[in-house]
Design an enzyme around this catalytic site. Structure first.
Site, PDB file in Angstrom:
ATOM      1  N   THR A  10       8.504  88.579  26.417  1.00 46.10           N
ATOM      2  CA  THR A  10       7.584  87.500  26.801  1.00 46.10           C
ATOM      3  C   THR A  10       6.215  87.751  26.144  1.00 46.10           C
ATOM      4  O   THR A  10       5.877  88.881  25.800  1.00 46.10           O
ATOM      5  CB  THR A  10       7.431  87.386  28.336  1.00 46.10           C
ATOM      6  OG1 THR A  10       6.662  88.496  28.820  1.00 46.10           O
ATOM      7  CG2 THR A  10       8.776  87.330  29.033  1.00 46.10           C
ATOM      8  N   GLY A  11       5.468  86.673  25.968  1.00 37.34           N
ATOM      9  CA  GLY A  11       4.150  86.809  25.318  1.00 37.34           C
ATOM     10  C   GLY A  11       4.281  87.274  23.885  1.00 37.34           C
ATOM     11  O   GLY A  11       3.434  88.012  23.367  1.00 37.34           O
ATOM     12  N   ALA A  12       5.338  86.809  23.217  1.00 42.57           N
ATOM     13  CA  ALA A  12       5.686  87.372  21.898  1.00 42.57           C
ATOM     14  C   ALA A  12       4.795  86.870  20.763  1.00 42.57           C
ATOM     15  O   ALA A  12       4.887  87.384  19.647  1.00 42.57           O
ATOM     16  CB  ALA A  12       7.148  87.056  21.584  1.00 42.57           C
ATOM     17  N   SER A  14       1.442  86.880  20.470  1.00 50.19           N
ATOM     18  CA  SER A  14       0.095  87.430  20.298  1.00 50.19           C
ATOM     19  C   SER A  14       0.046  88.884  20.752  1.00 50.19           C
ATOM     20  O   SER A  14       0.892  89.327  21.539  1.00 50.19           O
ATOM     21  CB  SER A  14      -0.876  86.578  21.132  1.00 50.19           C
ATOM     22  OG  SER A  14      -2.138  87.177  21.226  1.00 50.19           O
ATOM     23  N   GLY A  15      -0.938  89.611  20.258  1.00 50.41           N
ATOM     24  CA  GLY A  15      -1.271  90.935  20.774  1.00 50.41           C
ATOM     25  C   GLY A  15      -0.086  91.893  20.839  1.00 50.41           C
ATOM     26  O   GLY A  15       0.699  92.039  19.897  1.00 50.41           O
ATOM     27  N   TYR A 168      -6.983  89.906  38.140  1.00 52.01           N
ATOM     28  CA  TYR A 168      -6.188  90.531  37.070  1.00 52.01           C
ATOM     29  C   TYR A 168      -5.759  91.945  37.488  1.00 52.01           C
ATOM     30  O   TYR A 168      -4.576  92.298  37.404  1.00 52.01           O
ATOM     31  CB  TYR A 168      -7.016  90.584  35.781  1.00 52.01           C
ATOM     32  CG  TYR A 168      -6.346  91.339  34.659  1.00 52.01           C
ATOM     33  CD1 TYR A 168      -5.388  90.721  33.847  1.00 52.01           C
ATOM     34  CD2 TYR A 168      -6.661  92.672  34.390  1.00 52.01           C
ATOM     35  CE1 TYR A 168      -4.767  91.425  32.819  1.00 52.01           C
ATOM     36  CE2 TYR A 168      -6.047  93.364  33.363  1.00 52.01           C
ATOM     37  CZ  TYR A 168      -5.099  92.740  32.581  1.00 52.01           C
ATOM     38  OH  TYR A 168      -4.482  93.434  31.564  1.00 52.01           O
TER      39      TYR A 168
HETATM   40  N1  LIG Z   1      -5.576  94.280  25.830  1.00 52.96           N
HETATM   41  C1  LIG Z   1      -5.687  95.294  26.666  1.00 52.96           C
HETATM   42  O1  LIG Z   1      -6.656  96.060  26.613  1.00 52.96           O
HETATM   43  C2  LIG Z   1      -4.628  95.560  27.690  1.00 52.96           C
HETATM   44  C3  LIG Z   1      -4.711  96.732  28.451  1.00 52.96           C
HETATM   45  C4  LIG Z   1      -3.734  96.998  29.395  1.00 52.96           C
HETATM   46  C5  LIG Z   1      -2.690  96.114  29.581  1.00 52.96           C
HETATM   47  N2  LIG Z   1      -2.640  94.966  28.834  1.00 52.96           N
HETATM   48  C6  LIG Z   1      -1.522  94.070  29.066  1.00 52.96           C
HETATM   49  O2  LIG Z   1      -0.845  93.865  27.843  1.00 52.96           O
HETATM   50  C7  LIG Z   1      -0.145  92.620  27.903  1.00 52.96           C
HETATM   51  C8  LIG Z   1      -0.352  91.845  26.610  1.00 52.96           C
HETATM   52  O3  LIG Z   1      -1.718  91.471  26.538  1.00 52.96           O
HETATM   53  P1  LIG Z   1      -2.513  91.446  25.168  1.00 52.96           P
HETATM   54  O4  LIG Z   1      -3.671  92.352  25.338  1.00 52.96           O
HETATM   55  O5  LIG Z   1      -1.599  91.616  24.025  1.00 52.96           O
HETATM   56  O6  LIG Z   1      -3.126  89.977  25.217  1.00 52.96           O
HETATM   57  P2  LIG Z   1      -2.834  88.654  24.364  1.00 52.96           P
HETATM   58  O7  LIG Z   1      -3.020  88.914  22.921  1.00 52.96           O
HETATM   59  O8  LIG Z   1      -3.686  87.615  25.017  1.00 52.96           O
HETATM   60  O9  LIG Z   1      -1.305  88.359  24.663  1.00 52.96           O
HETATM   61  C9  LIG Z   1      -0.905  87.768  25.863  1.00 52.96           C
HETATM   62  C10 LIG Z   1       0.354  86.969  25.632  1.00 52.96           C
HETATM   63  O10 LIG Z   1       0.693  86.343  26.880  1.00 52.96           O
HETATM   64  C11 LIG Z   1       1.017  84.997  26.602  1.00 52.96           C
HETATM   65  N3  LIG Z   1       0.773  84.120  27.730  1.00 52.96           N
HETATM   66  C12 LIG Z   1      -0.401  83.867  28.351  1.00 52.96           C
HETATM   67  N4  LIG Z   1      -0.239  82.924  29.295  1.00 52.96           N
HETATM   68  C13 LIG Z   1       1.065  82.577  29.254  1.00 52.96           C
HETATM   69  C14 LIG Z   1       1.842  81.624  29.954  1.00 52.96           C
HETATM   70  N5  LIG Z   1       1.312  80.825  30.888  1.00 52.96           N
HETATM   71  N6  LIG Z   1       3.151  81.531  29.655  1.00 52.96           N
HETATM   72  C15 LIG Z   1       3.710  82.305  28.697  1.00 52.96           C
HETATM   73  N7  LIG Z   1       3.011  83.205  27.980  1.00 52.96           N
HETATM   74  C16 LIG Z   1       1.703  83.335  28.261  1.00 52.96           C
HETATM   75  C17 LIG Z   1       0.118  84.610  25.436  1.00 52.96           C
HETATM   76  O11 LIG Z   1       0.642  83.467  24.798  1.00 52.96           O
HETATM   77  P3  LIG Z   1      -0.155  82.751  23.584  1.00 52.96           P
HETATM   78  O12 LIG Z   1       0.182  83.570  22.369  1.00 52.96           O
HETATM   79  O13 LIG Z   1       0.434  81.373  23.556  1.00 52.96           O
HETATM   80  O14 LIG Z   1      -1.582  82.756  23.930  1.00 52.96           O
HETATM   81  C18 LIG Z   1       0.176  85.870  24.589  1.00 52.96           C
HETATM   82  O15 LIG Z   1       1.305  85.827  23.757  1.00 52.96           O
HETATM   83  C19 LIG Z   1      -0.633  91.893  29.151  1.00 52.96           C
HETATM   84  O16 LIG Z   1       0.318  92.025  30.191  1.00 52.96           O
HETATM   85  C20 LIG Z   1      -1.900  92.664  29.521  1.00 52.96           C
HETATM   86  O17 LIG Z   1      -2.160  92.612  30.909  1.00 52.96           O
HETATM   87  C21 LIG Z   1      -3.570  94.674  27.894  1.00 52.96           C
END
Ligand SMILES: NC(=O)c1ccc[n+]([C@@H]2O[C@H](COP(=O)([O-])OP(=O)(O)OC[C@H]3O[C@@H](n4cnc5c(N)ncnc54)[C@H](OP(=O)(O)O)[C@@H]3O)[C@@H](O)[C@H]2O)c1
Length: 288
Positions: A10-12, A14-15, A168
């Site tokens: 899931t969330g494939a 981005s990021g 969050y």
């Molecule tokens: N960044 C950090 O520092 C950090 C630290 C600890 C944990 N995390 C965790 O890592 C995970 C990935 O986050 P990331 O940092 O890679 O952020 P990100 O780049 O914003 O990626 C988040 C992904 O979730 C998807 N998403 C958001 N809302 C959604 C919805 N309603 N339905 C389906 N998909 C949805 C986004 O889709 P779109 O591509 O369409 O926007 C994106 O692909 C998250 O669970 C976050 O809590 C992040």
């Protein structure tokens, strides 16, 4: 059967999810299903990686049910990687069903997806729930980021005034409870809760106001040098190792690739059970 294994990410688009999908798609013997809320971005990425798309808006339970049907039609699943997440500034934003958005996307949508896909997960399938060190809520672990504030899960699911960042951190605590409870209820699965550490270069801050985003962009290179920071690619390599490597103890917490204790607060089995049961009510399923 050609021995190819299938993973849904899931969330494939981005990021961390994007980096994980890319790495797994390049791993011999693995086929990737891209959970994508933006169908266009999903299709483009699918073309690039030779993967298939599962359209999925985790902020809509109907969309999640439809996504589970599409994923299940692709055959048995060997891995379910729950990576998608949102971080918003306020806790009064809502999902299609009126649930608080962060709880809905980060926990409830993933809960329903997992429940719907349970019959399609093979014995020994890997489930990885992506949580965060913010679930600790301590200065040492989360810095100035507000810590979780747990309560009745029905109340957590309600939109309310207040900090989206606290919502969050609370949703990331829910991720730990969910992973633990899933491991307890489904011993045939291999479940890990994964904290990727700080990944400053992802899109997680995208819904912050423009001045906050501008400041974050300036700080990103400095944050990237912190000892607990990683690139999405580094974290993806650890996530892929959890998916393709030795199974390990189900229900464990893994911090940047290494098994570690989660917060003392997250070790409460009664809360984990209550979250499971209330989530079932909220998505219209029996507790099971
Ligand atoms: N960044 C950090 O520092 C950090 C630290 C600890 C944990 N995390 C965790 O890592 C995970 C990935 O986050 P990331 O940092 O890679 O952020 P990100 O780049 O914003 O990626 C988040 C992904 O979730 C998807 N998403 C958001 N809302 C959604 C919805 N309603 N339905 C389906 N998909 C949805 C986004 O889709 P779109 O591509 O369409 O926007 C994106 O692909 C998250 O669970 C976050 O809590 C992040």
């Amino acid at each position: 059967m050609d021995g190819t294994r299938t993973a849904l990410v899931t969330g494939a688009t981005s990021g961390l999810g994007r980096a994980t999908a890319g790495l797994l798609a390049a791993t011999p013997g693995w086929r990737v299903l891209l959970g994508a809320r933006d169908a266009g971005a999903g299709d483009r990425l699918a073309g690039e990686l030779g993967a298939d798309v599962v359209p999925m808006d985790l902020a809509s339970l109907d969309s999640v049910r439809a996504a589970a049907t599409v994923a299940a039609a692709q055959g048995p699943l060997d891995a379910l990687l729950l990576v998608a997440g949102v971080q918003v500034t306020r806790a009064d934003r809502t999902s299609a069903e009126g649930h608080e958005l962060t709880f809905a996307v980060n926990h409830l949508g993933h809960y329903l997806l997992t429940r719907e896909l349970l019959p399609h997960l093979v014995a020994g399938a890997r489930v990885v729930v992506v949580s965060s060190g913010t679930h600790f809520g301590t200065l040492r672990r989360s810095g100035p980021f507000p810590g979780p504030r747990w309560g009745d899960p029905r109340a957590l699911a309600r939109p309310r005034p207040g900090s989206g960042q606290r919502a969050y951190a609370t949703s990331k605590l829910a991720n730990v409870y969910f992973g633990r409870e899933l491991a307890r209820r489904c011993p045939r699965l291999s479940v890990a809760v994964f904290d990727p550490g700080l990944m400053p270069a992802t899109g997680l801050a995208r819904s912050y106001p423009a001045p906050a985003r501008a400041l974050y962009a300036v700080l990103t290179p400095l944050l990237a040098r912190l000892p607990f920071a990683q690139t999405p690619e580094q974290a993806a390599a650890q996530l892929v190792a959890l998916t393709t490597g030795p199974a390990g103890r189900s229900g464990r917490y893994v911090e940047r690739g290494v098994e570690a204790p989660s917060s003392p607060e997250s070790a409460d089995p009664d809360r984990a059970r209550e979250l499971w049961e209330v989530s079932a009510e909220l998505v219209g399923l029996p507790a099971g």
